[in-house]
Design a protein around this motif. Structure first.
Motif, PDB file in Angstrom:
ATOM      1  N   HIS A  29      -4.990   4.835   7.542  1.00 40.29           N
ATOM      2  CA  HIS A  29      -5.711   4.685   6.278  1.00 40.29           C
ATOM      3  C   HIS A  29      -5.052   3.602   5.426  1.00 40.29           C
ATOM      4  O   HIS A  29      -5.741   2.766   4.822  1.00 40.29           O
ATOM      5  CB  HIS A  29      -5.716   6.005   5.508  1.00 40.29           C
ATOM      6  CG  HIS A  29      -6.661   7.035   6.059  1.00 40.29           C
ATOM      7  ND1 HIS A  29      -8.032   6.892   5.990  1.00 40.29           N
ATOM      8  CD2 HIS A  29      -6.426   8.214   6.681  1.00 40.29           C
ATOM      9  CE1 HIS A  29      -8.605   7.959   6.544  1.00 40.29           C
ATOM     10  NE2 HIS A  29      -7.658   8.771   6.973  1.00 40.29           N
ATOM     11  N   ARG A  38      -6.614   0.015   4.281  1.00 36.61           N
ATOM     12  CA  ARG A  38      -6.696  -0.352   2.865  1.00 36.61           C
ATOM     13  C   ARG A  38      -6.103  -1.744   2.650  1.00 36.61           C
ATOM     14  O   ARG A  38      -6.624  -2.547   1.860  1.00 36.61           O
ATOM     15  CB  ARG A  38      -5.953   0.684   2.020  1.00 36.61           C
ATOM     16  CG  ARG A  38      -5.892   0.355   0.524  1.00 36.61           C
ATOM     17  CD  ARG A  38      -7.253   0.483  -0.156  1.00 36.61           C
ATOM     18  NE  ARG A  38      -7.150   0.206  -1.575  1.00 36.61           N
ATOM     19  CZ  ARG A  38      -6.795   1.091  -2.504  1.00 36.61           C
ATOM     20  NH1 ARG A  38      -6.512   2.347  -2.146  1.00 36.61           N
ATOM     21  NH2 ARG A  38      -6.746   0.753  -3.770  1.00 36.61           N
ATOM     22  N   GLU A  84      -7.932  -4.977   0.892  1.00 36.73           N
ATOM     23  CA  GLU A  84      -7.370  -5.553  -0.324  1.00 36.73           C
ATOM     24  C   GLU A  84      -6.886  -6.992  -0.151  1.00 36.73           C
ATOM     25  O   GLU A  84      -6.749  -7.725  -1.128  1.00 36.73           O
ATOM     26  CB  GLU A  84      -6.190  -4.695  -0.804  1.00 36.73           C
ATOM     27  CG  GLU A  84      -6.566  -3.285  -1.221  1.00 36.73           C
ATOM     28  CD  GLU A  84      -7.269  -3.234  -2.567  1.00 36.73           C
ATOM     29  OE1 GLU A  84      -7.233  -4.245  -3.298  1.00 36.73           O
ATOM     30  OE2 GLU A  84      -7.863  -2.182  -2.879  1.00 36.73           O
ATOM     31  N   ASN A  87       1.223   4.999   0.257  1.00 38.48           N
ATOM     32  CA  ASN A  87       0.427   6.075   0.848  1.00 38.48           C
ATOM     33  C   ASN A  87       0.862   7.444   0.312  1.00 38.48           C
ATOM     34  O   ASN A  87       1.360   8.288   1.048  1.00 38.48           O
ATOM     35  CB  ASN A  87       0.538   6.023   2.370  1.00 38.48           C
ATOM     36  CG  ASN A  87      -0.533   6.812   3.091  1.00 38.48           C
ATOM     37  OD1 ASN A  87      -0.372   7.171   4.244  1.00 38.48           O
ATOM     38  ND2 ASN A  87      -1.650   7.102   2.439  1.00 38.48           N
ATOM     39  N   VAL A  94       0.854  -1.188   0.000  1.00 40.28           N
ATOM     40  CA  VAL A  94       0.000   0.000   0.000  1.00 40.28           C
ATOM     41  C   VAL A  94       0.891   1.239   0.000  1.00 40.28           C
ATOM     42  O   VAL A  94       1.577   1.537   0.981  1.00 40.28           O
ATOM     43  CB  VAL A  94      -0.939   0.016   1.220  1.00 40.28           C
ATOM     44  CG1 VAL A  94      -1.885   1.210   1.129  1.00 40.28           C
ATOM     45  CG2 VAL A  94      -1.733  -1.286   1.316  1.00 40.28           C
ATOM     46  N   CYS A 133      -1.142  -1.118  -4.365  1.00 39.35           N
ATOM     47  CA  CYS A 133      -2.344  -0.297  -4.176  1.00 39.35           C
ATOM     48  C   CYS A 133      -1.910   1.121  -3.821  1.00 39.35           C
ATOM     49  O   CYS A 133      -1.023   1.305  -2.979  1.00 39.35           O
ATOM     50  CB  CYS A 133      -3.218  -0.839  -3.046  1.00 39.35           C
ATOM     51  SG  CYS A 133      -3.607  -2.593  -3.155  1.00 39.35           S
ATOM     52  N   GLU A 160      -3.031   4.317  -1.936  1.00 39.80           N
ATOM     53  CA  GLU A 160      -3.997   4.875  -0.992  1.00 39.80           C
ATOM     54  C   GLU A 160      -3.763   6.380  -0.901  1.00 39.80           C
ATOM     55  O   GLU A 160      -2.762   6.839  -0.343  1.00 39.80           O
ATOM     56  CB  GLU A 160      -3.838   4.236   0.393  1.00 39.80           C
ATOM     57  CG  GLU A 160      -4.718   4.839   1.468  1.00 39.80           C
ATOM     58  CD  GLU A 160      -6.184   4.895   1.067  1.00 39.80           C
ATOM     59  OE1 GLU A 160      -6.745   6.008   1.081  1.00 39.80           O
ATOM     60  OE2 GLU A 160      -6.757   3.844   0.739  1.00 39.80           O
TER      61      GLU A 160
END
Length: 305
Positions: A73, A77, A81, A39, A37, A64, A66
């Protein structure tokens, strides 16, 4: 199946190496996935991911982005996922030992009553040496050091896994909710306490979590984390985090935390005296500065770092 959740923000220097340490583990690639993720990184994080994916086509890696800034957060996420029923959080500025993932897979496979676990966190200094003011107490603060010995055991009361080396059954989040997005790092802010908030909720529900000595994470510590500025911002952030966390629960919880802070001051002064008697004033003074900054954060009615 395990889902390794790696939340990252502008850590391209370390990112490939932590991914590589996971890939070199003894757990077969078919038994886990990596959910990375990003960020809102502004560095070359995405290119690092592409390079790793090309080098390791046998490993399931999902990237991913985010856009909502904040570690909580990003962690949430990762939960959404992930496809695995065991979620393993690994810090992006770390390395893991070869038995790391297999330790978690074997443990949860054999212990149906366990809902969470964590392992040792060992600091490794990157381009610097441990300063003379460092003590056992400030080392835990700065590096996240955690070592409960060489035997598997439940975490003692009041203790819990470090956020950068923790594993959960995914069902935990169905019962207690996700990470509190009002807490946790946001960009360069040093607000925290989201793990403590989560484990407090788990403890109140009688959930059990365990220390696994062979799931080892090596936390890399650069020179900037040993500066006075970082120390002051981190310790003040602890106080601010505790104010936010406890006031969200209730005024009584906050007042109880203030009482505990007074008790901690007593312990700090005893430790200072012990260091002073050994002539280690720099270590004792650093502990007093730590406590002073935490208290200021607890009492200050804003989120400034």
């Amino acid at each position: 199946m395990l889902s390794v959740i790696l939340c990252t923000y502008n850590r391209e220097r370390y990112l490939y190496n932590v991914l590589q340490s996971i890939a070199e583990g003894t757990l077969p690639p078919a038994d886990y996935e990596i959910v990375l993720v990003d960020n809102n990184s502004t560095d070359g994080t995405h290119h690092v991911c592409e390079r790793f994916a090309a080098d390791h086509p046998d490993i399931q890696l999902r990237y991913c982005l985010e856009r909502e800034q904040g570690l909580s957060h990003a962690r949430n996420r990762g939960i959404v996922e992930s496809k695995g029923d065991i979620l393993v959080y690994v810090d992006d500025d770390a390395l893991v030992n070869p038995e790391y993932l297999k330790t978690y897979a074997d443990f949860f496979g054999k212990n149906s009553q366990a809902v969470a676990a964590g392992g040792p966190i060992t600091p490794r200094y990157d381009g610097c040496e441990e300063p003379s003011w460092m003590s056992h107490y400030t080392r835990q603060l700065i590096t996240g050091e955690l070592n409960l010995g060489t035997h598997e055991r439940e975490f003692p009361q009041g203790a819990f896994p470090g956020g950068g080396n923790a594993a959960y059954r995914k069902s935990v989040f169905d019962e207690v909710g996700l990470f509190n997005v009002e807490l946790g790092r946001k960009g360069n802010s040093l607000i925290g306490a989201e793990e403590k908030d989560l484990f407090d909720k788990m403890t109140s529900r009688g959930m059990r979590f365990y220390y696994l000595p062979t799931a080892i994470l090596y936390h890399l510590i650069p020179p900037r984390k040993l500066t006075q500025d970082y120390f002051d911002r981190l310790t003040h952030g602890i106080g601010v985090s505790e104010r936010l966390r406890t006031l969200q629960i209730g005024r009584g919880k906050y007042l109880n935390r203030l009482f505990k802070e007074a008790v901690k001051w007593g312990g700090t002064l005893v430790l200072w005296l012990g260091f002073a008697l050994k002539g280690q004033f720099n270590k004792g003074n650093k502990l007093v500065a730590f406590r002073r900054n935490v208290t200021r954060g607890l009492l200050k009615n804003n989120n400034q770092q």
